[in-house]
Design an enzyme around this catalytic site. Structure first.
Site, short mmCIF file in Angstrom:
data_model
loop_
_atom_site.label_atom_id
_atom_site.label_comp_id
_atom_site.label_asym_id
_atom_site.label_seq_id
_atom_site.Cartn_x
_atom_site.Cartn_y
_atom_site.Cartn_z
CG ASP C 258 -2.23 -0.68 1.02
OD1 ASP C 258 -2.47 -1.17 -0.10
OD2 ASP C 258 -3.03 -0.74 1.97
N GLY C 301 -1.62 -0.67 -8.97
CA GLY C 301 -0.48 0.23 -9.08
C GLY C 301 0.55 0.04 -7.98
CE LYS C 302 -2.52 -1.41 -3.22
NZ LYS C 302 -3.44 -2.24 -2.42
CB VAL C 303 3.56 -5.34 -7.30
CG1 VAL C 303 4.65 -6.30 -7.75
CG2 VAL C 303 3.45 -5.32 -5.79
#
Lengths: 349, 349, 349, 349
Positions: C258, C301-303
């Site tokens: 996050d 859109g985190k990894v």
């Protein structure tokens, strides 16, 4: 000290889908997520395959399903023309269904037995355990012996498991079926073929080994697994459109998916299985056939990807809902019993 | 657009346990928890069963293990007398090991193929997928045809899968084995029996169906699964102490556990399997045989509970460590090849 | 009757990766299939993130890993600059690592305890069970009390878990660390931040609740989970390139993934996590965060998806191999301790 | 090319247990095996805990359950006094329930998205994926901002997550709840406490971090997880008999089980949780808390073993059946809303 009477108490009772109209429940699951949505889609696909008038339906059974209380569902599928052939592990058909047809039962195990710390004691009491369910081993031996008796009276030659299971049905017809619901007996009456491609792998194996050992050098009944494969392939050739309803994976899944390729090898251009459902908790990441996706099967040319659905659920939860859904929707109303066993009266295998 | 050349790139390479002394690593795992500790205990039990001079070792193979790079381990087990009989699914032995012995390979799939969104395209390219591994389907058809050719040249009668697989080894001996390591060929040379109790359930099934279909009414080779069961039971009777090393579950597990009961039914008092190891990720809560505990098997009188260990791991991680441990400890140094196939030269089945 | 002495016998011993050069073994796994291949790829990605000189490495720990014998690996990661921050469940850090730093141990449970039939008896003996591992509950209470004592001596205000855990390290420095290897102590010495975003969810929670209850209306130490999130986000902002090595899922996984979004919300354009590895046996089909794929995290859109790998394995098998691989390859040779705790000396949170 | 309109099509719809009388179905499952039988036993235990007039019922939620269509069930539990407190992951309460209360929806993903090959494209479209379900990320940002707005208007001090979530309910009361069913709003109206012990670990975390960052050095709202633990423990002390209904594991499970020990540490002798149910697919063999058995929890003195049942099922299948069973049996007819939030009006924490 444990006593047999205490341990073998309440009996497994088979769920009756006719009594539970699950249509609204399954309809509500369609707009949820995860297994609920997948289950509703599987129910839709099963309904669709039953309404597809050209489609033959093959039911594949792996796992201990009959001892788990699902027997009456499969019997009702036969009675209501919701299935045209069954491919199963031997245990479901012989050790469990035929066993109950001989008048025996499965028992609910107390929770403590699941832990496995009392299995030695169960052994001493001649009680066998299937996870949370118990069996009287002495009764199971009678089941073994009965298959031997059936073999002893047959003409000695190679049989498909289908042929042998049909003889088991005839035996029940002769001596009287002791259970109100039996897959083997109902299939016999409906001329519905049942295949157990690994037939020795069950109680019948014990009976047949005893038969062969007793015959020594004399001609014997043998179980030809190639004939099984050939016969099931012929069903595909004779009824080109097929849907498969798989509970668990294992040999029944592999064997049934393979007949598309086998038909091709025998020179028949047949379509892939048009519909496919599998209910399983097996994890795809071990690379085994049981857990492999139906999409993967399409790379092999076995299963079409338009109508396929895997449902992640232990079978006792999902099977009553999916089959109950199609039952209460009357999806098979226009279907008739296809009596596929009759195909083998005219086609030499 | 996908092209075959691009898709079929790097080949699977089989791990060579001789090159990796895992003894200190496994020893360190013994004082950890969960799968590490269980793995070390399984390694201890395997070492113990190899050092037990009376104990015969049966290896059970389910899942796509050969295509996964484990082949050389099993071949080295044969070469080093670490196993006395193999019971397997057909795919491992025929579609994968025999297939490679004919000169073909398995290929590493790019990560994207696992997702299953390209299976239709693979189908068009005649490429089959096993999770993250690919096979040239045209080569696989050659494998099918070869088994047909072998069947065509045999005397028409019921065979056990063991007999047929021995003929496959003879074929390799005749035409030359194209792989430096082959289970089928090595077993042939060591007179080590291999059983595939659901033999039609693989590439051989295609070849044998083609054989039987071509014979029409003439005498045929058939595969008698009862004979398989009888033969494996005889091995138990002739070598009363046994240990089983199971990778995955399915028919090989059930079949091999069952021979204790079968021996009893044939009138021979034999001990339960004295040692048992199973490597599996199957979840016990679905009640199926594949996931059932070895303790549960003891309620059936099949497996003793003193030396049994289940290991929760996908096989490619656990198998090299457990078998490599016993290999580098020299646990089988005092063992000789038992050549159990010779038993069937004198005992009529 | 069970006695404490008998039950609490052999101690868990932590594996020492320095003693096991697993590089050739992992290299051999790269051309196999399933978990072996995935494990080798994860090792490659971990090596790559360590060699990427701008990349900060965040280790996420969920599951009972320290009690399982993996502690020394994480300590050696700190010592060898193979990690820059840790995000963990409280149990690993407080109940298990700090607990051992106080001089206590975890014990190997006999196999029978796993079955759960003796848990009532363990309760009576003040012994707690973690699957196959045992803890002396009286010792655990001392651990609870120690965290209370630490809280009692702090200035009453909201703390991040990182700040509190740093004080736990200072406490160990003061009283002497009773274990040769401690994550909390080693992190303290290296100024490496440890976050437990659900900090009450462990032994420290007991101590802190006792602290707050004793304070009644007086000012108290509180643990501000928002501050945790803010601080970890600042690390991302200050060190834009990051890789995450996740063992298990849960809060550490969610929380760490996050921070990319949190940075954006605070007005900082930062890249997604550039590298991501997760070791887990959780099944994706339950839709939970713990089992969700790293690809799914990229939709959020985190990894980034270029270098991500999930490994299907229980942690005790995979962690020593993956981290041992990078260790023996010397992947972190050029790295220095980043002492990220120093960032918070200058940045007000 | 993908377009947002096409991708965000059909909405998730929450199942309404009032419309499905599942009592006969669950009753039939009681005499089956495996998950069906366990499910029926869980339903019996839930019925029993509701009829036990002294028993307080705590519902624990982990996994993405609201987005999966289970929201209305939990709302109806509040309305019908079938639950007295909720302990949850933040995502269920904030990102999903509160999110829908603001007027937003979750969307059914086409099957292809599950495979993960389109996550980059979803990223570009500002669409987030939860396995087979989609979310409009721009809407989610509004949810984040709303929690910031709520924080900005509160007195700056440490809050328990319960206090903050109560303020979220007040906000909905003020601006109008846009969904006919909201857990947060219904709990607000019924004075039912909701705890998210890892509160930063969700959309609220983003809002609160933004709040704290904007405040710079000024006094801030903080979320004190110790206060959460203290408050939940007080509920246990004030209502000594408790039952827990756990869906998934994680922090809610651990936290709620722990309050028995916390009460003891605070000097209150309270009984273990008298009833406990957990629905999970997590595998016990990884040793993690989420998968640990309720028997194991009894070794810790947390859960009594008389009435405990784990159910192996993905939640969307089992939850409607178990809670629907108790609902249609009228098990809570004699219960009243306990309004446990009022306890904190008189007890200082």
């Amino acid at each position: 000290m444990l006593e047999r009477n205490q341990v073998l108490g309440d009996k497994i009772q088979h769920i009756d889908i006719a009594k539970h109209n699950v249509v609204p429940l399954v309809d509500a699951m369609r707009s949820m997520a995860y297994s609920a949505r997948d289950l509703a889609r599987a129910a839709d696909i099963y309904e669709r395959m039953l309404r597809d008038e050209n489609c033959g339906v093959i039911l594949c059974l792996a796992g201990s399903l009959i001892s788990a209380g699902l027997k009456k569902i499969f019997v009702d599928m036969i009675r209501n023309h919701m299935v045209d052939a069954i491919v199963s592990t031997g245990a479901n058909i012989v050790d469990q269904d035929f066993f109950e047809a001989l008048g025996f039962s499965h028992y609910i195990a107390e929770d403590r037995f699941k832990a496995g710390m009392d299995d030695d004691k169960l052994r001493d009491l001649h009680i066998d355990r299937i996870y949370d369910t118990l069996i009287d081993e002495d009764e199971l031996r009678i089941c073994d012996e009965t298959t031997q008796k059936i073999a002893d009276e047959l003409e000695p030659r190679p049989y498909s498991s289908r042929e042998f299971i049909h003889e088991m049905g005839a035996y029940l017809d002769h001596v009287g079926c002791k259970s109100p619901d039996s897959i083997v007996y109902e299939a016999y009456k409906h001329n519905l073929p049942i295949f157990c491609p690994a037939f020795s792998d069950c109680s019948a194996g014990f009976g047949l080994v005893a038969h062969q050992a007793a015959r020594v050098d004399k001609p014997k009944v043998s179980i030809d697994s190639v004939k099984d494969f050939h016969e099931l392939t012929i069903l595909k050739v004779k009824n080109r459109e097929t849907g498969i309803f798989m509970i668990g994976g294992g040999v029944p899944k592999n064997f049934t998916q393979d007949i598309v390729v086998a038909a091709e090898i025998l020179g028949h251009e047949v379509p892939m299985h048009k519909y496919a459902i599998q209910i399983t908790v097996a994890d795809v990441r071990d690379g085994a056939l049981s857990s492999s996706t139906l999409k993967e099967a399409s790379s092999w040319g076995k299963v079409d990807t338009t109508y396929e659905q895997m449902v992640y659920s232990e079978a006792t939860l999902a099977v009553p809902l999916i089959i109950g859904y199609a039952y209460h929707k009357g999806a098979a109303k226009a279907r008739k019993g296809r009596e596929w066993n009759r195909i083998f009266e005219t086609v030499a295998v």
